[in-house]
Design a protein around this motif. Structure first.
Motif, PDB file in Angstrom:
ATOM      1  N   ALA A  29       0.834  -1.206   0.000  1.00 50.73           N
ATOM      2  CA  ALA A  29       0.000   0.000   0.000  1.00 50.73           C
ATOM      3  C   ALA A  29       0.866   1.253   0.000  1.00 50.73           C
ATOM      4  N   CYS A  30       1.965   1.218   0.747  1.00 48.56           N
ATOM      5  CA  CYS A  30       2.878   2.362   0.788  1.00 48.56           C
ATOM      6  C   CYS A  30       3.483   2.612  -0.590  1.00 48.56           C
ATOM      7  N   LEU A  31       3.841   1.550  -1.283  1.00 50.91           N
ATOM      8  CA  LEU A  31       4.418   1.690  -2.622  1.00 50.91           C
ATOM      9  C   LEU A  31       3.393   2.291  -3.586  1.00 50.91           C
ATOM     10  N   ARG A  32       2.141   1.861  -3.485  1.00 49.96           N
ATOM     11  CA  ARG A  32       1.101   2.458  -4.337  1.00 49.96           C
ATOM     12  C   ARG A  32       0.968   3.952  -4.054  1.00 49.96           C
ATOM     13  N   GLY A  33       1.062   4.315  -2.795  1.00 55.52           N
ATOM     14  CA  GLY A  33       1.002   5.721  -2.435  1.00 55.52           C
ATOM     15  C   GLY A  33       2.164   6.510  -2.996  1.00 55.52           C
ATOM     16  N   LEU A  34       3.333   5.895  -3.044  1.00 50.66           N
ATOM     17  CA  LEU A  34       4.499   6.561  -3.620  1.00 50.66           C
ATOM     18  C   LEU A  34       4.335   6.784  -5.118  1.00 50.66           C
ATOM     19  N   HIS A  35       3.754   5.810  -5.799  1.00 46.17           N
ATOM     20  CA  HIS A  35       3.469   5.996  -7.229  1.00 46.17           C
ATOM     21  C   HIS A  35       2.501   7.161  -7.418  1.00 46.17           C
ATOM     22  N   ASP A  36       1.498   7.274  -6.555  1.00 46.15           N
ATOM     23  CA  ASP A  36       0.545   8.385  -6.636  1.00 46.15           C
ATOM     24  C   ASP A  36       1.248   9.722  -6.411  1.00 46.15           C
ATOM     25  N   ARG A  37       2.127   9.756  -5.410  1.00 45.83           N
ATOM     26  CA  ARG A  37       2.872  10.993  -5.130  1.00 45.83           C
ATOM     27  C   ARG A  37       3.768  11.362  -6.308  1.00 45.83           C
ATOM     28  N   ARG A  38       4.376  10.371  -6.927  1.00 44.56           N
ATOM     29  CA  ARG A  38       5.254  10.623  -8.060  1.00 44.56           C
ATOM     30  C   ARG A  38       4.466  11.206  -9.235  1.00 44.56           C
ATOM     31  N   GLU A  39       3.271  10.671  -9.467  1.00 45.84           N
ATOM     32  CA  GLU A  39       2.428  11.192 -10.544  1.00 45.84           C
ATOM     33  C   GLU A  39       1.990  12.625 -10.255  1.00 45.84           C
ATOM     34  N   GLU A  40       1.650  12.901  -9.002  1.00 42.80           N
ATOM     35  CA  GLU A  40       1.228  14.257  -8.635  1.00 42.80           C
ATOM     36  C   GLU A  40       2.378  15.251  -8.820  1.00 42.80           C
ATOM     37  N   ALA A  41       3.584  14.851  -8.392  1.00 41.66           N
ATOM     38  CA  ALA A  41       4.742  15.730  -8.574  1.00 41.66           C
ATOM     39  C   ALA A  41       5.015  15.954 -10.058  1.00 41.66           C
ATOM     40  N   LEU A  42       4.837  14.933 -10.871  1.00 42.06           N
ATOM     41  CA  LEU A  42       5.033  15.063 -12.315  1.00 42.06           C
ATOM     42  C   LEU A  42       4.021  16.035 -12.909  1.00 42.06           C
ATOM     43  N   ALA A  43       2.777  15.963 -12.460  1.00 36.95           N
ATOM     44  CA  ALA A  43       1.749  16.883 -12.959  1.00 36.95           C
ATOM     45  C   ALA A  43       2.132  18.328 -12.678  1.00 36.95           C
ATOM     46  N   HIS A  44       2.656  18.597 -11.493  1.00 33.15           N
ATOM     47  CA  HIS A  44       3.093  19.960 -11.159  1.00 33.15           C
ATOM     48  C   HIS A  44       4.275  20.384 -12.040  1.00 33.15           C
ATOM     49  N   ALA A  45       5.205  19.453 -12.277  1.00 36.59           N
ATOM     50  CA  ALA A  45       6.352  19.769 -13.126  1.00 36.59           C
ATOM     51  C   ALA A  45       5.914  20.067 -14.559  1.00 36.59           C
TER      52      ALA A  45
END
Length: 223
Positions: free
Chosen positions: A137-153
């Protein structure tokens, strides 16, 4: 560990230079993480206690929780680098290079180097995550965070709002490709394939995955 600190024996610990204190903190944090990960891989994440980790690292339980408020952070201790990886690649892309081209190039390099950030964590570590609902579950959350950071970039790269649907959609597509490829590396690792075999297989599969995104994103967010 070395005792050569550069201080006399009469110098109080709290008077140590700031750089030395920070170095000692990093060493202690890494020591705890290393022992915790070893125990997690040997006996399972859920079955390993904070007390066992503290005993292995020869520190107090409170020291463990001060450095790692969440138990899973001891196993996944490069979370910030992972979450920022795609956004950093877009931010540092070359002149004339699209976000897709930069991410494709970076992933190819990561596969060639068998980088753990791309998923090359080895069979014991991969099994530890796969066997643990908490870590999965933590790894899935990290993928979500990575996608969100990419959207901002991507929003910054194109001069649009972070709430705009275009960078968010592009990030979802690019993030999904990376998520699938990360999962593929884990899958092949758990199946017993060597790193070299996985790199060859995923290298070919990544080319097909990124090719699918070319019609939509080839000219998007060009530096």
């Amino acid at each position: 560990m070395s005792n050569e600190t550069g201080m006399t024996t009469s110098t109080p610990a709290h008077d140590a230079p700031a750089g030395l204190r920070e170095s000692k903190k990093r060493e202690t944090r890494q020591l705890i993480s290393d022992h915790a990960t070893r125990l997690f891989m040997a006996q399972g994440f859920e079955r390993t206690t904070i007390a066992e980790i503290a005993d292995a690292a020869r520190v107090a339980k409170k020291t463990v929780t001060n450095y790692f408020p969440r138990k899973e952070d001891m196993a996944l201790d490069h979370q910030e680098a992972f979450a920022a990886s795609l956004a950093d690649t877009v931010a540092s892309r070359s002149s004339g290079e699209s976000a897709l081209a930069a991410l494709r190039r970076a992933f190819e390099a990561a596969v060639a180097a068998q980088d753990p950030i791309a998923g090359f964590a080895g069979p014991d570590f991969s099994r530890m995550i796969d066997d643990s609902p908490t870590l999965s579950a933590c790894l899935r959350g990290l993928h979500d965070r990575r996608e969100e950071a990419l959207a901002h970039a991507l929003a910054r790269a194109t001069g649009t709002s972070a709430a705009d649907i275009t960078p968010r959609t592009a990030a979802a597509l690019l993030g999904a490709a990376h998520r699938v490829l990360f999962g593929r590396i884990q899958e092949l690792t758990l199946a017993g394939h060597s790193g070299e075999d996985i790199a060859r297989t995923v290298g070919d599969e990544a080319a097909r995955a990124f090719d699918l995104l070319e019609p939509a994103l080839a000219d998007y967010a060009v530096a």
